[in-house]
Design an enzyme around this catalytic site. Structure first.
Site, PDB file in Angstrom:
ATOM      1  CG  MET A  82     -26.806  28.939 -10.138  1.00 32.84           C
ATOM      2  SD  MET A  82     -27.349  27.745  -8.908  1.00 32.84           S
ATOM      3  CE  MET A  82     -28.911  27.279  -9.627  1.00 32.84           C
ATOM      4  CG  HIS A 138     -35.985  28.313  -7.697  1.00 34.70           C
ATOM      5  ND1 HIS A 138     -35.767  29.673  -7.806  1.00 34.70           N
ATOM      6  CD2 HIS A 138     -34.759  27.751  -7.540  1.00 34.70           C
ATOM      7  CE1 HIS A 138     -34.461  29.919  -7.717  1.00 34.70           C
ATOM      8  NE2 HIS A 138     -33.827  28.771  -7.562  1.00 34.70           N
ATOM      9  CG  PHE A 186     -24.001  20.762  -4.264  1.00 28.74           C
ATOM     10  CD1 PHE A 186     -24.033  19.652  -5.106  1.00 28.74           C
ATOM     11  CD2 PHE A 186     -22.857  21.545  -4.220  1.00 28.74           C
ATOM     12  CE1 PHE A 186     -22.921  19.329  -5.885  1.00 28.74           C
ATOM     13  CE2 PHE A 186     -21.750  21.227  -4.996  1.00 28.74           C
ATOM     14  CZ  PHE A 186     -21.781  20.116  -5.825  1.00 28.74           C
ATOM     15  CG  MET A 189     -27.037  24.052 -11.198  1.00 26.95           C
ATOM     16  SD  MET A 189     -26.583  23.128  -9.720  1.00 26.95           S
ATOM     17  CE  MET A 189     -27.757  23.795  -8.545  1.00 26.95           C
ATOM     18  CG  MET A 245     -27.084  32.709  -4.559  1.00 30.19           C
ATOM     19  SD  MET A 245     -28.390  31.500  -4.914  1.00 30.19           S
ATOM     20  CE  MET A 245     -27.871  30.066  -3.978  1.00 30.19           C
ATOM     21  CG  ASP A 299     -31.966  25.695  -8.478  1.00 34.95           C
ATOM     22  OD1 ASP A 299     -31.687  26.910  -8.412  1.00 34.95           O
ATOM     23  OD2 ASP A 299     -32.612  25.100  -7.591  1.00 34.95           O
ATOM     24  CG  ASP A 332     -32.007  29.590  -4.152  1.00 35.07           C
ATOM     25  OD1 ASP A 332     -32.263  28.567  -3.488  1.00 35.07           O
ATOM     26  OD2 ASP A 332     -31.698  29.568  -5.365  1.00 35.07           O
ATOM     27  CG  HIS A 385     -31.040  30.433  -9.600  1.00 35.18           C
ATOM     28  ND1 HIS A 385     -30.747  29.869  -8.371  1.00 35.18           N
ATOM     29  CD2 HIS A 385     -30.011  31.292  -9.864  1.00 35.18           C
ATOM     30  CE1 HIS A 385     -29.607  30.364  -7.923  1.00 35.18           C
ATOM     31  NE2 HIS A 385     -29.132  31.213  -8.813  1.00 35.18           N
ATOM     32  CB  SER A 420     -35.497  24.633  -5.320  1.00 34.08           C
ATOM     33  OG  SER A 420     -34.473  24.032  -6.087  1.00 34.08           O
TER      34      SER A 420
HETATM   35  C1  DX5 Z   1     -28.595  26.008  -4.795  1.00 30.84           C
HETATM   36  C2  DX5 Z   1     -29.864  26.272  -5.544  1.00 30.84           C
HETATM   37  C3  DX5 Z   1     -31.069  26.223  -4.681  1.00 30.84           C
HETATM   38  C4  DX5 Z   1     -31.281  24.901  -4.006  1.00 30.84           C
HETATM   39  C5  DX5 Z   1     -31.799  25.203  -2.631  1.00 30.84           C
HETATM   40  O1  DX5 Z   1     -27.519  26.211  -5.634  1.00 30.84           O
HETATM   41  O2  DX5 Z   1     -29.841  27.534  -6.189  1.00 30.84           O
HETATM   42  O3  DX5 Z   1     -32.238  26.641  -5.379  1.00 30.84           O
HETATM   43  O4  DX5 Z   1     -32.190  24.058  -4.647  1.00 30.84           O
HETATM   44  O5  DX5 Z   1     -31.918  24.003  -1.935  1.00 30.84           O
HETATM   45  P1  DX5 Z   1     -32.129  23.970  -0.380  1.00 30.84           P
HETATM   46  O6  DX5 Z   1     -33.448  24.657  -0.117  1.00 30.84           O
HETATM   47  O7  DX5 Z   1     -32.165  22.506  -0.078  1.00 30.84           O
HETATM   48  O8  DX5 Z   1     -30.992  24.691   0.250  1.00 30.84           O
HETATM   49 ZN    ZN Z   2     -31.794  28.352  -7.016  1.00 35.95          ZN
END
Ligand code: DX5
Ligand code: ZN
Length: 219
Positions: free
Chosen positions: A66, A31, A141, A35, A135, A33, A173, A64, A6
């Site tokens: 969010m 990956h 975060f 947001m 999840m 993320d 994840d 992904h 990620s």
């Molecule tokens: C969290 C994200 C994850 C995040 C995971 O909201 O969707 O992809 O980067 O990070 P770690 O592996 O540090 O939990």
């Molecule tokens: Zn993610």
């Protein structure tokens, strides 16, 4: 096991270099993320950033979302170069339509569930997806602790998919690290996302090997 690092935990000032470092280290997925500061408290990046990096990378872009009402941006992420587009079941009202549209646009479709959301939310859309993202932390975060109740959720989902003979991948994840890899795979996970437990431990080729050894893929 597919490992999907990620980028949330990488150096955002050196995204291009980080992507080529992943490729050189033998990774095949990455990956992203996305947001929006509303569906989750944090804000990251959107289609323009992904577009600029797409031309510099051959990695499989696992995106992904969010964000609230993701149906507004499906074409934008396709144009940006997403290979797999994952939306949250909690974020879109007409979930089946959104997933079908992702496939119609030529991407693989994924659906994500927050820790508190029941698997039953997916009962009627499993034919419409290539991957389910469970999840294992509340999204927003990196660096949060893995929620152990996830194991049971994966086991039940794997049983449902096997019973229905559906070729759907299970992605996990949040809080994934070499210590929980074995148990996650045993429960039926296929794709593991790792942010902090991957990027905080360079060099990346060695870190990939640590994950693969934990998974029993190499000696
Ligand atoms: C969290 C994200 C994850 C995040 C995971 O909201 O969707 O992809 O980067 O990070 P770690 O592996 O540090 O939990
Ligand atoms: Zn993610």
């Amino acid at each position: 096991m597919i490992l999907s690092p990620s980028l949330l935990s990488c150096d955002f000032g050196r995204l291009a270099e980080e992507l080529s470092a992943l490729e050189e280290a033998g990774l095949s997925w990455v990956h992203w993320d996305v947001m929006d500061g509303s569906f989750v408290p944090n804000i990251t990046f959107g289609p323009p950033v992904i577009t600029r990096l797409r031309s510099q990378s051959r990695l499989f872009f696992d995106v992904h979302l969010m964000i609230g009402a993701p149906e507004r941006y499906l074409a934008a992420f396709r144009d940006a170069g997403a290979d797999m587009l994952v939306v949250h079941a909690e974020a879109t009202v007409h979930l089946q339509r959104t997933l079908a549209e992702i496939r119609r646009l030529g991407m693989q479709a994924g659906v994500a569930l927050n820790p508190a959301s029941p698997l039953s939310m997916l009962d009627h859309v499993l034919d419409d997806v290539d991957m389910v993202l469970i999840m294992s932390v509340n999204p927003g975060f990196g660096g949060q602790n893995f929620l152990p109740m996830t194991y049971n959720k994966i086991t039940i989902l794997r049983e449902i998919l096997d019973t229905r003979a559906l070729p759907v991948k299970i992605q996990i994840d949040g809080g994934v690290d070499p210590d929980n890899v074995v148990e996650l795979l045993r429960c039926g996970a296929d794709v593991l996302v790792s942010g902090s437990a991957f990027f905080n431990f360079p060099p990346y080729a060695q870190r990939r090997e640590v994950f693969e050894k934990a998974a029993g893929m190499v000696k």
